[in-house]
Design a protein around this motif. Structure first.
Motif, short mmCIF file in Angstrom:
data_model
loop_
_atom_site.label_atom_id
_atom_site.label_comp_id
_atom_site.label_asym_id
_atom_site.label_seq_id
_atom_site.Cartn_x
_atom_site.Cartn_y
_atom_site.Cartn_z
N PRO A 75 5.34 11.72 4.66
CA PRO A 75 4.54 12.93 4.91
C PRO A 75 3.37 13.07 3.93
O PRO A 75 2.51 13.91 4.12
N ILE A 76 3.33 12.24 2.90
CA ILE A 76 2.25 12.29 1.92
C ILE A 76 1.14 11.35 2.38
O ILE A 76 1.37 10.15 2.57
N ASP A 77 -0.05 11.90 2.55
CA ASP A 77 -1.18 11.12 3.05
C ASP A 77 -2.42 11.41 2.22
O ASP A 77 -2.53 12.44 1.58
N LEU A 78 -3.39 10.49 2.31
CA LEU A 78 -4.69 10.74 1.68
C LEU A 78 -5.44 11.83 2.44
O LEU A 78 -6.11 12.66 1.85
N ILE A 79 -5.34 11.78 3.78
CA ILE A 79 -5.96 12.79 4.63
C ILE A 79 -4.82 13.55 5.31
O ILE A 79 -4.01 12.94 6.00
N PRO A 80 -4.73 14.86 5.13
CA PRO A 80 -3.62 15.62 5.72
C PRO A 80 -3.58 15.48 7.24
O PRO A 80 -4.60 15.48 7.91
N GLU A 81 -2.39 15.36 7.78
CA GLU A 81 -2.19 15.15 9.22
C GLU A 81 -2.63 16.34 10.06
O GLU A 81 -2.94 16.17 11.23
N PHE A 82 -2.64 17.55 9.49
CA PHE A 82 -2.96 18.71 10.31
C PHE A 82 -4.45 18.81 10.64
O PHE A 82 -4.84 19.62 11.46
N LEU A 83 -5.28 17.99 10.00
CA LEU A 83 -6.71 17.99 10.35
C LEU A 83 -6.90 17.23 11.66
O LEU A 83 -6.50 16.07 11.78
N PRO A 84 -7.48 17.90 12.65
CA PRO A 84 -7.62 17.24 13.95
C PRO A 84 -8.51 16.01 13.86
O PRO A 84 -9.44 15.96 13.08
N VAL A 85 -8.22 15.04 14.62
CA VAL A 85 -8.94 13.78 14.80
C VAL A 85 -8.86 12.89 13.56
O VAL A 85 -8.45 11.75 13.65
N ILE A 86 -9.25 13.39 12.38
CA ILE A 86 -9.29 12.52 11.21
C ILE A 86 -7.97 12.45 10.45
O ILE A 86 -7.81 11.64 9.55
N GLY A 87 -7.01 13.28 10.81
CA GLY A 87 -5.73 13.31 10.11
C GLY A 87 -5.01 11.98 10.07
O GLY A 87 -4.59 11.50 9.01
N PRO A 88 -4.84 11.31 11.22
CA PRO A 88 -4.11 10.04 11.20
C PRO A 88 -4.95 8.82 10.82
O PRO A 88 -4.47 7.71 10.86
N LEU A 89 -6.21 9.04 10.42
CA LEU A 89 -7.07 7.88 10.11
C LEU A 89 -6.53 7.02 8.98
O LEU A 89 -6.60 5.79 9.06
N ASP A 90 -6.02 7.62 7.92
CA ASP A 90 -5.51 6.80 6.82
C ASP A 90 -4.31 5.98 7.27
O ASP A 90 -4.16 4.82 6.87
N ASP A 91 -3.47 6.55 8.14
CA ASP A 91 -2.34 5.79 8.67
C ASP A 91 -2.83 4.59 9.48
O ASP A 91 -2.32 3.49 9.34
N ILE A 92 -3.81 4.83 10.32
CA ILE A 92 -4.33 3.76 11.18
C ILE A 92 -4.96 2.66 10.34
O ILE A 92 -4.76 1.47 10.59
N VAL A 93 -5.71 3.03 9.30
CA VAL A 93 -6.36 2.02 8.45
C VAL A 93 -5.31 1.19 7.71
O VAL A 93 -5.41 -0.05 7.65
N VAL A 94 -4.29 1.83 7.17
CA VAL A 94 -3.25 1.09 6.43
C VAL A 94 -2.52 0.12 7.37
O VAL A 94 -2.29 -1.04 7.02
N VAL A 95 -2.16 0.58 8.56
CA VAL A 95 -1.46 -0.29 9.51
C VAL A 95 -2.37 -1.42 9.97
O VAL A 95 -1.94 -2.57 10.09
N ALA A 96 -3.63 -1.11 10.22
CA ALA A 96 -4.57 -2.15 10.65
C ALA A 96 -4.71 -3.24 9.59
O ALA A 96 -4.67 -4.44 9.90
N LEU A 97 -4.82 -2.84 8.33
CA LEU A 97 -4.93 -3.83 7.25
C LEU A 97 -3.66 -4.66 7.12
O LEU A 97 -3.71 -5.88 6.93
N ALA A 98 -2.50 -4.00 7.23
CA ALA A 98 -1.23 -4.73 7.13
C ALA A 98 -1.06 -5.71 8.29
O ALA A 98 -0.62 -6.85 8.10
N LEU A 99 -1.42 -5.30 9.51
CA LEU A 99 -1.29 -6.20 10.65
C LEU A 99 -2.28 -7.35 10.59
O LEU A 99 -1.98 -8.47 10.98
N ARG A 100 -3.48 -7.08 10.09
CA ARG A 100 -4.45 -8.18 9.92
C ARG A 100 -3.94 -9.19 8.89
O ARG A 100 -4.08 -10.39 9.05
N TYR A 101 -3.36 -8.66 7.79
CA TYR A 101 -2.79 -9.56 6.78
C TYR A 101 -1.65 -10.37 7.39
O TYR A 101 -1.56 -11.58 7.21
N ALA A 102 -0.77 -9.70 8.13
CA ALA A 102 0.34 -10.40 8.77
C ALA A 102 -0.18 -11.40 9.80
O ALA A 102 0.42 -12.45 9.99
N GLY A 103 -1.29 -11.07 10.45
CA GLY A 103 -1.87 -11.97 11.43
C GLY A 103 -2.32 -13.29 10.84
O GLY A 103 -2.38 -14.30 11.53
#
Length: 157
Positions: A75-103
Motif C-alpha cells: 500500500p506504500i507508493d511513490l504516487i498515492p493510488e487515490f489520485l486518478p489516472v496517475i496513481g498506478p503509474l509507479d506500479d506500472i513503471v516498476v513492473v515494466a522495468l522488472a519484466l524487461r529485465y526478466a525478458g
C-alpha cells in the motif's frame, strides 16, 4: 490506538475494493485500450505468481519479479493510488522495468506462457526480440573489417 487500527482497516478495505473494481472492469469492458489498461496490473500479478514458481527463471530474474510483485501489493507508493489516472503509474513503471529485465534473462516463450492477457501487450512491453547472430556460410571468412568476402567491395585494377 483504536482509531489508528480502524483507519488501517478502512484503508485495507478500500485497497482490496479498488483491486476488485479493477478486476471487474478488466472482465466487463469491451476489447480496447481501456480494457487493456484495466487488466494490466492483474495480469502482472498473475505473471509474477507464475514466474516465481517456474524453474526456468534464473534467481536474479526471480528476485526482480518478486520485488515488483511486492511493490504492486504494497500500500506504500511513490504516487498515492487515490489520485486518478496517475496513481498506478509507479506500479506500472516498476513492473515494466522488472519484466524487461526478466525478458533479457528468461526465454521469451516462458514469459509469454506466464502472461494471462493479450500477448501483444507483453511483446510491446518487452520490445523487439534480440537479434541472434546468423553466420552465412556463403559469405566466407570475415576480414579485418568484420565483413565476409561476399560483402567486400570489388576493386577495379
Amino acid at each position: 490506538m483504536r482509531d489508528w487500527l480502524i483507519g488501517l482497516g478502512v484503508a485495507l478495505v478500500c485497497l482490496i475494493a479498488s483491486w476488485g473494481v479493477m478486476v471487474l472492469l478488466a472482465r466487463r469492458l469491451p476489447p480496447g485500450i481501456l480494457r487493456d489498461l484495466a487488466a494490466f496490473i492483474p495480469d502482472c500479478l498473475t505473471t509474477v505468481r507464475r514466474l516465481r514458481k517456474d524453474p526456468r527463471v534464473p534467481r536474479r530474474a526471480r528476485i526482480a519479479i518478486v520485488v515488483a510483485g511486492l511493490w504492486l501489493a504494497s500500500p506504500i507508493d511513490l504516487i498515492p493510488e487515490f489520485l486518478p489516472v496517475i496513481g498506478p503509474l509507479d506500479d506500472i513503471v516498476v513492473v515494466a522495468l522488472a519484466l524487461r529485465y526478466a525478458g533479457r534473462q528468461v526465454p521469451r516463450q516462458v514469459l509469454l506462457d506466464a502472461w494471462p492477457g493479450e500477448p501483444r501487450l507483453l511483446l510491446r512491453l518487452l520490445g523487439p526480440a534480440p537479434a541472434e547472430p546468423t553466420a552465412d556460410p556463403a559469405a566466407g571468412p570475415a576480414d579485418e573489417s568484420g565483413r565476409g568476402s561476399a560483402g567486400a567491395v570489388p576493386v577495379d585494377r
